[in-house]
Motif scaffolding. Structure first.
Motif, PDB file in Angstrom:
ATOM      1  N   THR A  67       0.857  -1.181   0.000  1.00  0.00           N
ATOM      2  CA  THR A  67       0.000   0.000   0.000  1.00  0.00           C
ATOM      3  C   THR A  67       0.892   1.230   0.000  1.00  0.00           C
ATOM      4  O   THR A  67       1.967   1.230   0.604  1.00  0.00           O
TER       5      THR A  67
ATOM      6  N   VAL B 233      -2.278  -1.105  -3.389  1.00  0.00           N
ATOM      7  CA  VAL B 233      -3.575  -0.662  -2.864  1.00  0.00           C
ATOM      8  C   VAL B 233      -3.487   0.830  -2.594  1.00  0.00           C
ATOM      9  O   VAL B 233      -2.642   1.275  -1.816  1.00  0.00           O
TER      10      VAL B 233
ATOM     11  N   CYS C  97      -5.146   3.979  -0.965  1.00  0.00           N
ATOM     12  CA  CYS C  97      -6.184   4.212   0.047  1.00  0.00           C
ATOM     13  C   CYS C  97      -6.349   5.698   0.337  1.00  0.00           C
ATOM     14  O   CYS C  97      -5.495   6.506  -0.006  1.00  0.00           O
TER      15      CYS C  97
ATOM     16  N   ALA D 206      -6.873  -1.783   3.892  1.00  0.00           N
ATOM     17  CA  ALA D 206      -5.694  -1.796   3.012  1.00  0.00           C
ATOM     18  C   ALA D 206      -4.479  -2.302   3.767  1.00  0.00           C
ATOM     19  O   ALA D 206      -3.742  -3.173   3.286  1.00  0.00           O
TER      20      ALA D 206
END
Length: 292
Positions: free
Chosen positions: A12, A134, A136, A147
């Motif tokens: 992430t 990811v 976020c 996430a």
């Protein structure tokens, strides 16, 4: 071509400070890796859907998206769209429906692990993904916690400007808290300096301050200020597709290669959530043994 990782690397891109190039970094790192032979998925968990826009993914209300995946109304494979410019790049888009997900998730079973459960039970291997990014929202709500529980690695983009490290202490605290209570594998495997202007003294001061605080986890490649990087999403593209020979595109290409070639920097028990190079890890282990 890059060597494929043994297991999918799930990352992430996080920073609680807005406007640091978080989404830009997610989509351009993903596109760069996909251009270098990797199979890459971007999961957009930000209701604004900026990553979806940059990847040319359909994300009008009603499109099967990360919202349906989180609340269990769709499988990730149903929501996944292939990038129009690159057959190795996929996106699970975010729609405005995601804005209400924080409230809906509150009463759900395993509410902090909905994304983890959707993608980590065979989906990534089944579809042969090498990397997952990811994207976020900047706030620490249930979307961001989902996430952080679905990934192992955090990549932090830091802008080379005034107050660059503002909020980073809070982010480290949050990552440490999630690592302790919810996801023991969570760690910072990379820090990327963005919006670097080599002509200013400030940029080099910020860069050296970040390197002294984070050590070798900071990528050697930096992302320069670039008009092309800012323009690209307006055309529904990453800068890698929009202008592959621009400075911004080449910088992201090199940063992605560096992240892939050096592998995942794991933290040492003495460094909290911050990863270190294998050499530093060995040195810290040696120092610990000597103390004993």
């Amino acid at each position: 071509m890059l060597k494929k990782p043994d297991e999918p690397r799930v990352i992430t891109v996080a920073n609680q400070k807005g406007g640091v190039g978080k989404t830009t970094t997610s989509v351009n790192m993903a596109a760069s890796l996909a251009r270098q032979g990797m199979r890459v998925l971007v999961i957009d968990l930000d209701p604004q859907g900026n990553a979806s826009t940059a990847l040319g993914a359909e994300h009008t209300s009603g499109t099967v998206s990360s919202y349906e995946v989180l609340i269990g109304h769709a499988e990730p494979a149903d929501a996944m769209q292939v990038n129009p410019d690159n057959p190795d790049l996929y996106c699970i888009p975010a729609t405005i429906d995601l804005a209400g997900a924080e409230i809906e998730l509150v009463s759900m079973v395993r509410r902090e692990y909905r994304l983890h459960d959707a993608i980590r039970r065979g989906f990534l291997q089944e579809h042969g993904f090498d990397y997952v990014f990811v994207d976020c929202p900047p706030s620490l709500g249930l979307l961001t916690i989902n996430a952080m529980n679905a990934v192992d690695e955090v990549l932090i983009p830091i802008q080379c400007e005034y107050y660059a490290l503002e909020g980073v202490g809070q982010l480290l605290g949050n990552i440490g808290m999630i690592r302790e209570h919810l996801n023991h594998n969570l760690h910072i495997s990379g820090v990327l300096l963005t919006m670097y202007d080599a002509r200013t003294k400030l940029a080099s001061e910020v860069a050296s301050e970040v390197r002294s605080q984070f050590g070798e986890v900071v990528l050697k490649n930096v992302i320069p200020r670039s008009v092309k990087v800012s323009e690209a999403p307006g055309y529904g593209q990453t800068v890698i597709e929009y202008d592959p020979s621009s400075r911004g595109a080449l910088a992201y290409f090199d940063a992605a290669r560096e992240l892939a070639e050096r592998g995942d920097y794991q933290p040492h028990p003495t460094t909290g959530p911050i990863g270190v190079s294998p050499e530093v890890y060995a040195d810290l282990d040696g120092a610990e043994r000597n103390e004993e």
